[in-house]
Design a protein around this motif. Structure first.
Motif, PDB file in Angstrom:
ATOM      1  N   GLN A 197      -8.794  12.624  11.044  1.00  0.00           N
ATOM      2  CA  GLN A 197      -9.739  11.599  11.481  1.00  0.00           C
ATOM      3  C   GLN A 197      -9.034  10.323  11.933  1.00  0.00           C
ATOM      4  O   GLN A 197      -9.537   9.607  12.789  1.00  0.00           O
ATOM      5  N   ASN A 198      -7.898  10.047  11.352  1.00  0.00           N
ATOM      6  CA  ASN A 198      -7.179   8.803  11.648  1.00  0.00           C
ATOM      7  C   ASN A 198      -5.959   9.048  12.520  1.00  0.00           C
ATOM      8  O   ASN A 198      -5.048   8.232  12.545  1.00  0.00           O
ATOM      9  N   ASP A 199      -5.939  10.144  13.228  1.00  0.00           N
ATOM     10  CA  ASP A 199      -4.766  10.554  13.987  1.00  0.00           C
ATOM     11  C   ASP A 199      -4.614   9.741  15.276  1.00  0.00           C
ATOM     12  O   ASP A 199      -5.062  10.152  16.336  1.00  0.00           O
ATOM     13  N   GLU A 200      -4.017   8.577  15.117  1.00  0.00           N
ATOM     14  CA  GLU A 200      -3.639   7.726  16.246  1.00  0.00           C
ATOM     15  C   GLU A 200      -2.200   7.301  16.027  1.00  0.00           C
ATOM     16  O   GLU A 200      -1.734   7.227  14.887  1.00  0.00           O
ATOM     17  N   TYR A 201      -1.517   6.995  17.103  1.00  0.00           N
ATOM     18  CA  TYR A 201      -0.112   6.620  16.987  1.00  0.00           C
ATOM     19  C   TYR A 201       0.055   5.427  16.048  1.00  0.00           C
ATOM     20  O   TYR A 201      -0.587   4.392  16.200  1.00  0.00           O
ATOM     21  N   GLY A 202       0.894   5.587  15.038  1.00  0.00           N
ATOM     22  CA  GLY A 202       1.218   4.515  14.094  1.00  0.00           C
ATOM     23  C   GLY A 202       0.179   4.282  13.020  1.00  0.00           C
ATOM     24  O   GLY A 202       0.329   3.372  12.207  1.00  0.00           O
ATOM     25  N   ALA A 203      -0.881   5.085  12.982  1.00  0.00           N
ATOM     26  CA  ALA A 203      -1.959   4.846  12.024  1.00  0.00           C
ATOM     27  C   ALA A 203      -1.761   5.569  10.696  1.00  0.00           C
ATOM     28  O   ALA A 203      -2.449   5.276   9.735  1.00  0.00           O
ATOM     29  N   ILE A 204      -0.832   6.493  10.635  1.00  0.00           N
ATOM     30  CA  ILE A 204      -0.652   7.307   9.431  1.00  0.00           C
ATOM     31  C   ILE A 204       0.800   7.217   8.981  1.00  0.00           C
ATOM     32  O   ILE A 204       1.702   7.450   9.783  1.00  0.00           O
ATOM     33  N   HIS A 205       0.998   6.900   7.716  1.00  0.00           N
ATOM     34  CA  HIS A 205       2.353   6.962   7.183  1.00  0.00           C
ATOM     35  C   HIS A 205       2.342   7.028   5.652  1.00  0.00           C
ATOM     36  O   HIS A 205       1.354   6.710   5.014  1.00  0.00           O
ATOM     37  N   LEU A 228      -0.531   7.555   0.630  1.00  0.00           N
ATOM     38  CA  LEU A 228      -0.737   7.920   2.023  1.00  0.00           C
ATOM     39  C   LEU A 228      -1.565   6.780   2.587  1.00  0.00           C
ATOM     40  O   LEU A 228      -2.624   6.439   2.046  1.00  0.00           O
ATOM     41  N   ILE A 229      -1.061   6.162   3.660  1.00  0.00           N
ATOM     42  CA  ILE A 229      -1.706   4.974   4.204  1.00  0.00           C
ATOM     43  C   ILE A 229      -2.240   5.298   5.596  1.00  0.00           C
ATOM     44  O   ILE A 229      -1.503   5.756   6.467  1.00  0.00           O
ATOM     45  N   LEU A 230      -3.548   5.053   5.759  1.00  0.00           N
ATOM     46  CA  LEU A 230      -4.234   5.361   7.004  1.00  0.00           C
ATOM     47  C   LEU A 230      -4.876   4.088   7.548  1.00  0.00           C
ATOM     48  O   LEU A 230      -5.697   3.474   6.864  1.00  0.00           O
ATOM     49  N   TYR A 276      -9.247  -1.706   9.066  1.00  0.00           N
ATOM     50  CA  TYR A 276      -9.283  -1.277   7.680  1.00  0.00           C
ATOM     51  C   TYR A 276      -8.066  -0.420   7.379  1.00  0.00           C
ATOM     52  O   TYR A 276      -7.501   0.197   8.270  1.00  0.00           O
ATOM     53  N   THR A 277      -7.724  -0.370   6.110  1.00  0.00           N
ATOM     54  CA  THR A 277      -6.661   0.526   5.665  1.00  0.00           C
ATOM     55  C   THR A 277      -7.206   1.358   4.520  1.00  0.00           C
ATOM     56  O   THR A 277      -7.814   0.825   3.591  1.00  0.00           O
ATOM     57  N   THR A 278      -6.995   2.658   4.620  1.00  0.00           N
ATOM     58  CA  THR A 278      -7.356   3.572   3.541  1.00  0.00           C
ATOM     59  C   THR A 278      -6.075   3.924   2.802  1.00  0.00           C
ATOM     60  O   THR A 278      -5.107   4.367   3.419  1.00  0.00           O
ATOM     61  N   TYR A 279      -6.088   3.715   1.512  1.00  0.00           N
ATOM     62  CA  TYR A 279      -4.958   4.071   0.659  1.00  0.00           C
ATOM     63  C   TYR A 279      -5.365   5.272  -0.185  1.00  0.00           C
ATOM     64  O   TYR A 279      -6.380   5.236  -0.877  1.00  0.00           O
ATOM     65  N   ILE A 280      -4.585   6.321  -0.123  1.00  0.00           N
ATOM     66  CA  ILE A 280      -4.773   7.474  -1.001  1.00  0.00           C
ATOM     67  C   ILE A 280      -3.511   7.518  -1.854  1.00  0.00           C
ATOM     68  O   ILE A 280      -2.412   7.727  -1.329  1.00  0.00           O
ATOM     69  N   THR A 321       8.314  13.343   6.887  1.00  0.00           N
ATOM     70  CA  THR A 321       9.589  13.938   7.277  1.00  0.00           C
ATOM     71  C   THR A 321      10.148  13.243   8.503  1.00  0.00           C
ATOM     72  O   THR A 321       9.462  12.483   9.181  1.00  0.00           O
ATOM     73  N   ASP A 322      11.422  13.520   8.795  1.00  0.00           N
ATOM     74  CA  ASP A 322      12.066  12.930   9.958  1.00  0.00           C
ATOM     75  C   ASP A 322      11.388  13.346  11.258  1.00  0.00           C
ATOM     76  O   ASP A 322      11.431  12.617  12.245  1.00  0.00           O
ATOM     77  N   SER A 323      10.753  14.508  11.255  1.00  0.00           N
ATOM     78  CA  SER A 323      10.095  14.990  12.463  1.00  0.00           C
ATOM     79  C   SER A 323       8.649  14.507  12.570  1.00  0.00           C
ATOM     80  O   SER A 323       7.914  14.940  13.452  1.00  0.00           O
ATOM     81  N   GLY A 324       8.206  13.616  11.666  1.00  0.00           N
ATOM     82  CA  GLY A 324       6.878  13.032  11.749  1.00  0.00           C
ATOM     83  C   GLY A 324       5.794  13.799  11.017  1.00  0.00           C
ATOM     84  O   GLY A 324       4.621  13.452  11.105  1.00  0.00           O
ATOM     85  N   LEU A 325       6.175  14.832  10.285  1.00  0.00           N
ATOM     86  CA  LEU A 325       5.188  15.583   9.514  1.00  0.00           C
ATOM     87  C   LEU A 325       4.850  14.831   8.229  1.00  0.00           C
ATOM     88  O   LEU A 325       5.691  14.134   7.672  1.00  0.00           O
ATOM     89  N   ILE A 326       3.625  14.989   7.772  1.00  0.00           N
ATOM     90  CA  ILE A 326       3.203  14.428   6.490  1.00  0.00           C
ATOM     91  C   ILE A 326       3.116  15.589   5.510  1.00  0.00           C
ATOM     92  O   ILE A 326       2.402  16.560   5.737  1.00  0.00           O
TER      93      ILE A 326
END
Length: 167
Positions: A64-72, A82-84, A93-97, A134-139
């Motif tokens: 749902q939050n899949d935008e560049y720089g929005a997930i880390h 997990l910060i969205l 807004y920021t969602t913290y899990i 991960t280094d390849s951008g996977l969560i």
């Protein structure tokens, strides 16, 4: 015609009662073992369901939050999280899990507000979590239940550098 003595009759009755007693003990033993096994199976199935449902929920939150720089992956008040990030027309807004005291929690906060980790909604109890990028951008999310069984979810966000939809 031969008549039985009372002693023979008593022996036959004792044999029948002994046989019935052995049957009853075996039946009760089978019931107790079956009940214990059933209870254990139901408990494990429930825990498995809770973890898998939580992993599906987290996967959907990432999508749902899949935008560049929005997930880390990061921390929220020293808790692994997990910060969205989400942007609306008027605010962001920021969602913290995050994991706090053995509970996986979720908190949605207006950016710039003083959000306390204690305010989060509990998603799953009695668990531990590992959140890494991960280094390849996977969560990669790894949930471990109270029995020590780990469940892993690896999500590949579709957005990547240079594909910001606002550009």
């Amino acid at each position: 015609m031969k008549f039985r003595t009372s002693r023979e009759h008593l022996c036959e009755l004792l044999f029948i009662f002994a046989l019935f007693f052995v049957f009853a003990v075996c039946a009760v033993t089978v019931l107790l073992v079956s009940a214990s096994s059933y209870e254990s199976t139901v408990r494990r199935t429930g825990e498995n369901y809770d973890i898998r449902t939580t992993l599906t929920y987290l996967s959907q939150k990432i999508r749902q939050n899949d935008e560049y720089g929005a997930i880390h992956a990061g921390t929220f008040e020293d808790y692994p999280a997990l910060i969205l990030h989400q942007k609306t027309e008027n605010s962001s807004y920021t969602t913290y899990i995050y994991l706090m005291d053995g509970q996986l929690k979720e908190l949605v906060a207006l950016d710039g507000s003083n959000a306390a980790p204690e305010s989060g909604q509990t998603i799953l109890e009695n668990t531990s979590v590992s959140i890494e990028e991960t280094d390849s951008g996977l969560i990669r999310l790894t949930l471990t239940d109270s029995n020590g069984i780990s469940y892993e979810l690896t999500v590949s966000p579709k957005s990547s550098e240079g594909s910001d939809p606002d550009v």
